[in-house]
Design an enzyme around this catalytic site. Structure first.
Site, PDB file in Angstrom:
ATOM      1  N   ASP A  61       2.853  -4.514   8.001  1.00 55.21           N
ATOM      2  CA  ASP A  61       1.646  -3.694   7.857  1.00 55.21           C
ATOM      3  C   ASP A  61       0.440  -4.623   8.007  1.00 55.21           C
ATOM      4  OD1 ASP A  61      -0.582  -2.380   6.931  1.00 55.21           O
ATOM      5  OD2 ASP A  61       0.318  -1.688   5.051  1.00 55.21           O
ATOM      6  N   CYS A  84      -4.695   2.468  -3.629  1.00 54.39           N
ATOM      7  CA  CYS A  84      -3.474   2.970  -2.996  1.00 54.39           C
ATOM      8  C   CYS A  84      -2.293   2.035  -3.232  1.00 54.39           C
ATOM      9  CB  CYS A  84      -3.661   3.207  -1.497  1.00 54.39           C
ATOM     10  SG  CYS A  84      -4.910   4.412  -1.130  1.00 54.39           S
ATOM     11  N   GLN A  93      -4.701  -4.708   6.759  1.00 49.58           N
ATOM     12  CA  GLN A  93      -5.682  -5.558   6.092  1.00 49.58           C
ATOM     13  C   GLN A  93      -5.870  -6.887   6.809  1.00 49.58           C
ATOM     14  OE1 GLN A  93      -8.496  -5.225   4.070  1.00 49.58           O
ATOM     15  NE2 GLN A  93      -7.022  -3.723   3.333  1.00 49.58           N
ATOM     16  N   HIS A 147       0.879  -1.173   0.000  1.00 53.36           N
ATOM     17  CA  HIS A 147       0.000   0.000   0.000  1.00 53.36           C
ATOM     18  C   HIS A 147       0.918   1.226   0.000  1.00 53.36           C
ATOM     19  CE1 HIS A 147      -2.770   2.932   1.875  1.00 53.36           C
ATOM     20  NE2 HIS A 147      -3.773   2.124   1.590  1.00 53.36           N
ATOM     21  N   LYS A 180     -10.591  -0.483  10.403  1.00 52.57           N
ATOM     22  CA  LYS A 180     -10.834  -1.646   9.549  1.00 52.57           C
ATOM     23  C   LYS A 180     -11.227  -2.865  10.378  1.00 52.57           C
ATOM     24  CE  LYS A 180      -7.955   0.045   5.818  1.00 52.57           C
ATOM     25  NZ  LYS A 180      -6.890  -0.172   4.832  1.00 52.57           N
TER      26      LYS A 180
HETATM   27  C1  LIG Z   1      -5.885   0.652   4.661  1.00 52.11           C
HETATM   28  C2  LIG Z   1      -4.492   0.223   4.536  1.00 52.11           C
HETATM   29  C3  LIG Z   1      -3.431   1.044   4.944  1.00 52.11           C
HETATM   30  C4  LIG Z   1      -3.647   2.448   5.450  1.00 52.11           C
HETATM   31  O1  LIG Z   1      -4.458   2.483   6.576  1.00 52.11           O
HETATM   32  P1  LIG Z   1      -5.017   3.902   7.086  1.00 52.11           P
HETATM   33  O2  LIG Z   1      -6.028   3.505   8.100  1.00 52.11           O
HETATM   34  O3  LIG Z   1      -5.601   4.585   5.895  1.00 52.11           O
HETATM   35  O4  LIG Z   1      -3.872   4.645   7.668  1.00 52.11           O
HETATM   36  C5  LIG Z   1      -2.163   0.557   4.854  1.00 52.11           C
HETATM   37  N1  LIG Z   1      -1.920  -0.676   4.399  1.00 52.11           N
HETATM   38  C6  LIG Z   1      -2.902  -1.499   3.986  1.00 52.11           C
HETATM   39  C7  LIG Z   1      -2.552  -2.881   3.519  1.00 52.11           C
HETATM   40  C8  LIG Z   1      -4.223  -1.084   4.036  1.00 52.11           C
HETATM   41  O5  LIG Z   1      -5.184  -1.893   3.622  1.00 52.11           O
END
Ligand SMILES: *Cc1c(COP(=O)(O)O)cnc(C)c1O
Length: 409
Positions: free
Chosen positions: A201, A366, A204, A125, A227
């Site tokens: 990260d 993104c 997700q 992302h 999320k």
């Molecule tokens: C949504 C997402 C982000 C960013 O998260 P934010 O809540 O917008 O800061 C980063 N990495 C992944 C894989 C995402 O799905």
């Protein structure tokens, strides 16, 4: 598949779903962008604002002390949720993006001053790409990119060689475009054996995987509350204590200090060192409520099994249609599907589906460099949460057929 969790009862907790959009039943399948909130979370926030609100860690008065204790209790709750050794290893941020920027700043300052490369992957992302690009530029370091294979998995053929000289390895747990769940325990093991500090990260993955940071043995794991049924404005940065101890702060100001003189400042211990300013207490308490609600409703493992079955059901139906290409065919996928339709632009698909009451995401998600690699202008993405059901899938498939009829397939 609904034996263990009463999905109909859960749907009732999400009042927002109980409405018509453009005269049609609302079919919300944009959960990888953000999830809806159950009444349990909304009421907790409402109660907090109505009866408990005050500033955290700033007062001797009753309300401040009371809410500070609640705020710290959520830290413990999050630590338990991801099995961190110590609640102090949980830093509250405003979200994944903020957490990754903090790391790209503070960790780079700690590790990249003299030498060292940064390794990311082709499925990141933008939030796990641009901060590292900026850090690489700031210190004059190399930013390497681990490639992916045709089915949308990381290509590990030369992984160890690519890791030569790498000081920071930043990688997503699950791709928000392809759905691929990376084996981060294995990646972590290899990267650490080559001397890299590891950053994952989890934006997700957090809502669909039981995350155990001690079992993974990673250095950092970052995610957002919104999320995983919590409000926006709160995120979590898990960090190994030894590293948090050594890292310089990112944002500076109130609440992150021990003593301040005009000439010099001593910082507070972590995690406070990384929580400058008035913290998002309402949002943190909302996050605590969301984690409590998930536990009450059966836990992430059961959520994941249900959502994954929905995805499989959808992909089976989708594959019966003509001109469909699913992007990301790993055997290990999270609860989302990205696809394109022959000769139809994803934005047209999104618009027609919206007319059918269906919320999906269209765009590059993104992850523009990845979209380029896939050689498509954009994709359509449906992503599932615990309140979705077979009716949503039927409605989506019917919507896709409507798109095809419109374009005279
Ligand atoms: C949504 C997402 C982000 C960013 O998260 P934010 O809540 O917008 O800061 C980063 N990495 C992944 C894989 C995402 O799905």
């Amino acid at each position: 598949m609904t034996e263990q969790i009463d999905i109909a009862a859960i749907r009732k907790e999400f009042t927002i779903l109980n409405q018509s959009i453009r005269g049609k039943r609302l079919c919300y399948l944009d959960n990888a962008a953000t999830t809806q909130k159950p009444q349990f979370v909304i009421q907790k926030i409402n109660n907090c604002l109505t009866n408990e609100y005050a500033a955290v860690a700033r007062g001797v008065h009753y309300l401040s002390q009371n809410i500070s204790a609640e705020y710290e209790a959520v830290r413990g709750q999050v630590a338990k949720f991801i099995n961190a050794k110590n609640p102090r290893e949980i830093v509250f941020t405003s979200g994944t993006t903020a957490g990754l920027n903090l790391l790209a700043y503070s960790l780079s300052e700690l590790l990249l001053k003299r030498d060292g490369a940064i390794l990311i992957t082709a499925m990141e992302h933008h939030a796990n790409l641009i901060p590292w690009q900026m850090a690489a530029r700031r210190y004059g370091r190399e930013l390497r990119v681990l490639p992916i294979s045709a089915n949308g998995e990381l290509d590990l053929t030369n992984f160890e060689k690519i890791l030569d000289g790498v000081k920071i390895f930043a990688c997503t747990h699950a791709s928000n475009l392809l759905g691929t769940i990376n084996n981060i325990k294995e990646l972590n093991h290899i990267a650490k054996s080559k001397g890299a500090v590891t950053v994952f990260d989890g934006a997700q993955a957090i809502a669909h995987n039981c995350v155990d940071v001690r079992e993974i043995d990673c250095d950092f794991y970052v995610f957002s509350g919104h999320k995983i049924y919590a409000p926006t404005g709160v995120g979590v940065l898990y960090g190994r204590g030894e590293l948090l101890e050594q890292m310089p702060p990112f944002l500076t100001g109130g609440a992150m200090i021990s003593t301040v003189r005009f000439e010099n400042t001593e910082f507070a211990e972590y995690p406070q060192k990384f929580e400058a300013g008035t913290p998002p207490v309402i949002e943190v308490i909302g996050l605590g409520a969301a984690l409590e609600w998930i536990e009450k409703r059966g836990g992430i493992e059961k959520f994941a099994a249900y959502e994954n079955a929905l995805r499989a059901e959808f992909e089976a139906e989708l594959n019966k249609l003509d001109g469909i290409k699913i992007h990301g065919n790993s055997a290990n996928k999270t609860a989302l599907t990205s696809w394109t339709m022959k000769n139809i632009h994803p934005h047209d698909v999104g618009t027609i589906l919206d007319d059918c009451g269906i919320a999906v995401r269209v765009g590059h998600h993104c992850a523009e460099p990845l979209t380029k690699l896939l050689q498509v202008p954009a994709t359509i993405r449906a992503s599932f949460a615990i309140y979705n059901n077979s009716e949503d899938i039927k409605q989506l498939i019917e919507g896709i057929k409507t798109v095809q009829r419109f374009f005279d397939y």
